[in-house]
Write a protein that holds these residues in place. Structure first.
Motif, short mmCIF file in Angstrom:
data_model
loop_
_atom_site.label_atom_id
_atom_site.label_comp_id
_atom_site.label_asym_id
_atom_site.label_seq_id
_atom_site.Cartn_x
_atom_site.Cartn_y
_atom_site.Cartn_z
N LEU A 102 5.93 11.56 7.36
CA LEU A 102 7.15 10.84 6.99
C LEU A 102 8.35 11.32 7.81
O LEU A 102 9.28 10.54 8.07
CB LEU A 102 7.44 11.01 5.51
CG LEU A 102 6.38 10.47 4.55
CD1 LEU A 102 6.82 10.64 3.10
CD2 LEU A 102 6.08 9.00 4.83
N SER A 103 8.35 12.58 8.16
CA SER A 103 9.40 13.14 9.02
C SER A 103 8.95 14.52 9.46
O SER A 103 7.92 15.03 9.02
CB SER A 103 10.74 13.23 8.27
OG SER A 103 10.75 14.33 7.39
N GLN A 159 10.09 15.01 18.61
CA GLN A 159 11.31 14.87 17.81
C GLN A 159 11.95 13.50 18.01
O GLN A 159 12.46 12.89 17.07
CB GLN A 159 12.30 15.98 18.17
CG GLN A 159 11.84 17.38 17.74
CD GLN A 159 11.73 17.52 16.23
OE1 GLN A 159 12.67 17.22 15.50
NE2 GLN A 159 10.57 17.97 15.75
N LYS A 160 11.92 13.01 19.22
CA LYS A 160 12.44 11.67 19.50
C LYS A 160 11.57 10.61 18.83
O LYS A 160 12.07 9.61 18.31
CB LYS A 160 12.50 11.44 21.00
CG LYS A 160 13.11 10.08 21.40
CD LYS A 160 13.18 9.93 22.91
CE LYS A 160 13.77 8.57 23.28
NZ LYS A 160 13.82 8.39 24.77
N LEU A 161 10.26 10.83 18.86
CA LEU A 161 9.33 9.90 18.21
C LEU A 161 9.63 9.79 16.73
O LEU A 161 9.64 8.69 16.15
CB LEU A 161 7.90 10.38 18.44
CG LEU A 161 6.76 9.56 17.80
CD1 LEU A 161 6.71 8.17 18.40
CD2 LEU A 161 5.42 10.27 17.98
N TYR A 162 9.90 10.93 16.08
CA TYR A 162 10.22 10.93 14.66
C TYR A 162 11.44 10.06 14.35
O TYR A 162 11.52 9.43 13.29
CB TYR A 162 10.50 12.36 14.19
CG TYR A 162 9.29 13.12 13.70
CD1 TYR A 162 8.43 12.59 12.74
CD2 TYR A 162 9.01 14.40 14.19
CE1 TYR A 162 7.34 13.30 12.29
CE2 TYR A 162 7.92 15.12 13.74
CZ TYR A 162 7.08 14.56 12.79
OH TYR A 162 5.98 15.27 12.34
N GLN A 163 12.38 10.01 15.24
CA GLN A 163 13.61 9.26 14.99
C GLN A 163 13.37 7.76 14.91
O GLN A 163 14.11 7.04 14.23
CB GLN A 163 14.64 9.56 16.10
CG GLN A 163 15.13 11.00 16.12
CD GLN A 163 16.03 11.28 17.31
OE1 GLN A 163 16.49 10.36 18.00
NE2 GLN A 163 16.28 12.55 17.59
N ILE A 196 4.91 19.78 17.88
CA ILE A 196 5.76 18.84 17.14
C ILE A 196 7.24 19.22 17.21
O ILE A 196 8.10 18.42 16.82
CB ILE A 196 5.32 18.73 15.65
CG1 ILE A 196 5.50 20.05 14.91
CG2 ILE A 196 3.90 18.22 15.57
CD1 ILE A 196 5.29 19.93 13.42
N ALA A 197 7.54 20.43 17.70
CA ALA A 197 8.93 20.83 17.89
C ALA A 197 9.48 20.39 19.25
O ALA A 197 10.69 20.51 19.49
CB ALA A 197 9.07 22.34 17.74
N GLU A 198 8.60 19.88 20.11
CA GLU A 198 9.03 19.46 21.45
C GLU A 198 9.91 18.21 21.37
O GLU A 198 9.76 17.38 20.46
CB GLU A 198 7.81 19.20 22.33
CG GLU A 198 7.01 20.46 22.64
CD GLU A 198 5.72 20.17 23.39
OE1 GLU A 198 5.39 18.95 23.57
OE2 GLU A 198 5.03 21.13 23.79
N PRO A 199 10.82 18.05 22.32
CA PRO A 199 11.76 16.91 22.30
C PRO A 199 11.07 15.55 22.22
O PRO A 199 11.58 14.64 21.55
CB PRO A 199 12.52 17.08 23.62
CG PRO A 199 12.44 18.53 23.92
CD PRO A 199 11.11 18.99 23.44
#
Length: 587
Positions: free
Chosen positions: A345-346, A424-428, A418-421
């Motif tokens: 979910l995030s 993180q952009k994908l999560y957004q 999963i901490a890579e940019p």
């Protein structure tokens, strides 16, 4: 006189105490959902009363009262689909049959793919699950070399794509290969993993377990240990693993009296939480927001077309925040069971998605980087397994394979990745991506005149049926034959990985609609104005009661009962016997 006065006072006190006890019990009863899912003890009793029954070959294709020509249409489609699957998957079916008698899970899932009255005459090729030996991108390959788009998501493990997890396992293994499976001691990677999990959960301590079920068991045990209270609260329909301590209803034979199953999204539930003094913790499975007060959607329970998955993020967020406040005020431990939803979910799971901080969080599935794991994160005061002032009063929890080095290695790679940019952009954007994809899917279904609507919670999809029908469970077999891989829940839940491109998903839509058109053309979605979801379920209930009770229930179909030895199986029938008097549903 004084004695009479004392007796009167005592009588008044006793009456008040009885009234108070009754009021407390009434409040608890009002907080239960009206369905059997909300009444665990009764659901177990009733499950024990229900006896197996099956539809005879004459009924099998016309239980909804379909006319003879439609029943024949269904038989033809049924036979054609059976032959197609046999040719497609000969090696896979043969291998699966070899193990089916030796693995208990296979026996269970093979039988529970469709409503039970239909399973006896269902061909073995439909009962059996799949066997796969390779994955590539968003596809998996069976033993016959067929590649299918994977909609199962490996039951929630596959968030970022199989290639992602293959890499986690490969890199993780290389990080611990010099140690091997040495147990008891810790590999130094554990420190980095713990630091990352603490940062994500925003909690103080971490414990490792072998599965999500074990992590939930530990969370509940620690909540009771530190609050000195006895009961846990779970919301109606929620799944928290197979432990009987969180599964008081059907499926559990042990007497469970320390669990309250309360209605989701209910003011009465909030009143119970606000007034009782015996509640140690509240368990929240965030996925319940997709189907409040209902079990996970499964084709085995698809009796009619009243499956109703629906997600309202704003409403459920408001609900969870109210629970959070009450738990804080009442010294109740709020536990988020993120075994399924964590990292989907995030980045912070449901805590980040709904904007709520829990007291304890359980993780599993994807956190192991593709390997099995359960993790519990919690506050310092809730995680301690002993008491300084009472050295013998401890709460034990150990496991031989907890903190297995290879799991820690794959987990370490996962947490780094999963901490890579890029992630993180994908999560957004990923939630909006799936909202748009599902909207496009539904538009094409509408244009194709298919009586289906897809609902979603984030990247988790479910098929809802818009037209009364007793045969929606057939769709899963059409989908699989046309290149879509489903879990044994069938069309109840599609768990989509984040590596699906628009082109990939458009191909899934194309194959889905092609399958639905075939099913429609084979007559399964025949409709009569007299047919309704209520009439389908009412007749099913009559048939079930007739099989369970020592006397016949009025309105029972005259052909009901077990198949006679002289009757043919559905796949060998050339016609379906039917007349107005033979109609069951919608007659």
């Amino acid at each position: 006189m004084n004695e009479l006065w004392i007796v009167s006072i005592l009588g008044c006190i006793a009456t008040l105490l009885l009234f108070r006890k009754f009021a407390i019990r009434l409040r608890l009863s009002k907080a239960k959902h009206k369905s059997m899912r909300g009444h665990s003890k009764w659901s177990r009793r009733i499950a024990g009363w229900i006896k197996f029954f099956e539809y005879s070959p004459q009924q099998y294709f016309c239980v909804d009262g379909a006319p003879e020509e439609v029943a024949q249409q269904r038989i033809n489609g049924f036979n054609a689909l059976t032959n197609k699957v046999k040719k497609q998957s000969a090696k896979t079916i043969d291998q699966y049959q070899q193990i089916s008698g030796d693995i208990s899970d296979v026996q269970f899932t093979s039988l529970y793919r469709v409503p039970f009255p239909f399973r006896t005459h269902l061909p073995d090729v439909f009962k059996l699950g799949s066997m796969i030996d390779a994955s590539q991108g968003v596809k998996v390959k069976d033993l016959d070399g067929q590649w299918r788009y994977d909609l199962s998501g490996s039951y929630g493990v596959n968030v970022f794509g199989y290639e992602f997890y293959k890499d986690c396992i490969k890199q993780g293994s290389s990080r611990v290969e010099s140690l091997g499976p040495a147990l008891g001691s810790y590999h130094p990677l554990i420190a980095d993993n713990v630091a990352k999990i603490k940062a994500i959960s925003q909690l103080d301590e971490v414990s490792f377990h072998m599965s999500g079920t074990e992590a939930v068991m530990q969370a509940v045990r620690m909540a009771r240990y530190h609050t000195k209270k006895t009961h846990l609260v779970r919301l109606c329909g929620a799944y928290h693993g197979w432990w009987d301590g969180v599964q008081p209803g059907v499926g559990n034979r042990r007497k469970v009296d320390d669990v309250y199953t309360l209605a989701d999204l209910s003011e009465q539930t909030l009143k119970v939480l606000s007034t009782r003094h015996d509640i140690a913790c509240v368990l929240i499975n965030p996925l319940q927001a997709f189907h409040p007060n209902a079990d996970s959607a499964s084709d085995a329970s698809l009796i009619a077309s009243d499956r109703n998955t629906h997600f309202d993020k704003t409403t459920y967020t408001r609900w969870l925040k109210r629970i959070r406040k009450i738990c804080t005020d009442r010294n109740i431990v709020l536990i988020f069971d993120e075994v399924f939803t964590g990292f989907r979910l995030s980045y912070r799971g449901a805590q980040g998605y709904f904007g709520i901080q829990a007291d304890m969080v359980t993780y599993g599935k994807t956190l192991g980087g593709g390997l099995p794991v359960g993790v519990l994160a919690g506050k310092h005061e809730l995680m301690k397994r002993f008491k300084h002032d009472k050295p013998v009063d401890v709460s034990l929890a150990r496991g031989t394979f907890n903190s297995h080095p290879y799991v820690l290695g794959a987990m370490n790679v996962f947490l780094e990745r999963i901490a890579e940019p890029e992630i993180q952009k994908l999560y957004q954007n990923i939630e909006q991506t799936w909202i748009e994809r599902v909207a496009h899917f539904n538009q094409l279904l509408k244009e194709s005149d298919i009586p289906i609507k897809i609902d979603n919670m984030h990247s988790i999809l479910s098929v809802n049926y818009l037209q009364p029908c007793a045969y929606n469970w057939m769709l899963q077999f059409y989908l699989r034959s046309n290149g879509l891989e489903l879990s044994w829940l069938g069309t109840g839940r599609f768990i989509m990985s984040f590596d699906y491109t628009d082109d990939d998903f458009n191909q899934v839509i194309h194959l889905f609609i092609e399958s639905a058109i075939q099913m429609r053309n084979d007559g399964w979605w025949w409709y009569s104005p007299t047919l309704s979801n209520s009439s389908i379920k009412q007749q099913f209930l009559k048939d079930m009661l007739s099989a369970s009770l020592p006397f016949k229930v009025k309105g029972k179909n005259k052909h009901q009962g077990k198949t006679n030895e002289n009757e043919q199986s559905p796949t060998s029938l050339t016609h379906a016997k039917n007349s107005n008097s033979d109609k069951v549903y919608g007659s």
